[in-house]
Design an enzyme around this catalytic site. Structure first.
Site, mmCIF file in Angstrom:
data_model
loop_
_atom_site.group_PDB
_atom_site.id
_atom_site.type_symbol
_atom_site.label_atom_id
_atom_site.label_comp_id
_atom_site.label_asym_id
_atom_site.label_seq_id
_atom_site.Cartn_x
_atom_site.Cartn_y
_atom_site.Cartn_z
ATOM 1 N N CYS A 30 0.829 -1.210 0.000
ATOM 2 C CA CYS A 30 0.000 0.000 0.000
ATOM 3 C C CYS A 30 0.864 1.261 0.000
ATOM 4 O O CYS A 30 1.558 1.545 0.974
ATOM 5 C CB CYS A 30 -0.907 -0.055 1.237
ATOM 6 S SG CYS A 30 -1.713 1.488 1.664
ATOM 7 N N CYS A 33 0.051 3.764 2.744
ATOM 8 C CA CYS A 33 0.534 3.237 4.031
ATOM 9 C C CYS A 33 2.001 3.597 4.227
ATOM 10 O O CYS A 33 2.413 3.956 5.329
ATOM 11 C CB CYS A 33 0.378 1.716 4.083
ATOM 12 S SG CYS A 33 -1.315 1.131 4.001
#
Length: 126
Positions: A30, A33
């Site tokens: 991600c 993230c």
């Protein structure tokens, strides 16, 4: 205090033994993230009295399912064993600081009373 890895094995102990816990649900693949990670880590250093835990949703699928995580990153805050905040998406540092301040300032007696009233009325809290 640096953030810690949260797993199924240590989740209950961490939440039960710390008055405020922030959880970062993330995944290695991600991009947002990866950009939020250093912000979360910096906050953990700024607020040593709060536990900042990271939950790898790929490795901890049962925890991700329990929290009904549908997108990452998702930030959750638990105070006195009650989830008081949850939001998906990477936050800038200033917004994370606002959330930390907000969680610190909550009147937990009022929140517990609201939950009790909702449960007495047969409604689900939240």
């Amino acid at each position: 205090m640096p953030s810690i890895e949260i797993t199924e094995e240590n989740f209950n102990e961490v939440v039960e033994n710390n008055p405020i816990v922030f959880l970062d649900f993330w995944a290695t693949w991600c991009g947002p993230c990866r950009s939020f990670g250093p912000i979360f880590e910096a906050a953990s250093e700024t607020h040593p009295d709060i536990v900042f835990g990271k939950i790898d949703t790929d490795a901890q699928q049962a925890l991700a399912a329990t929290f009904q995580i549908r997108s990452v990153p998702t930030l959750a805050a638990i105070r006195d064993n009650i989830m008081v905040f949850r939001e998906s998406g990477a936050l800038p540092a200033s917004a994370l600081e606002q959330v930390v301040s907000g969680v610190r300032g909550l009147n937990m007696d009022e929140i517990r009373a609201d939950i009790a009233a909702q449960e007495a009325g047969g409604q689900q809290p939240g």
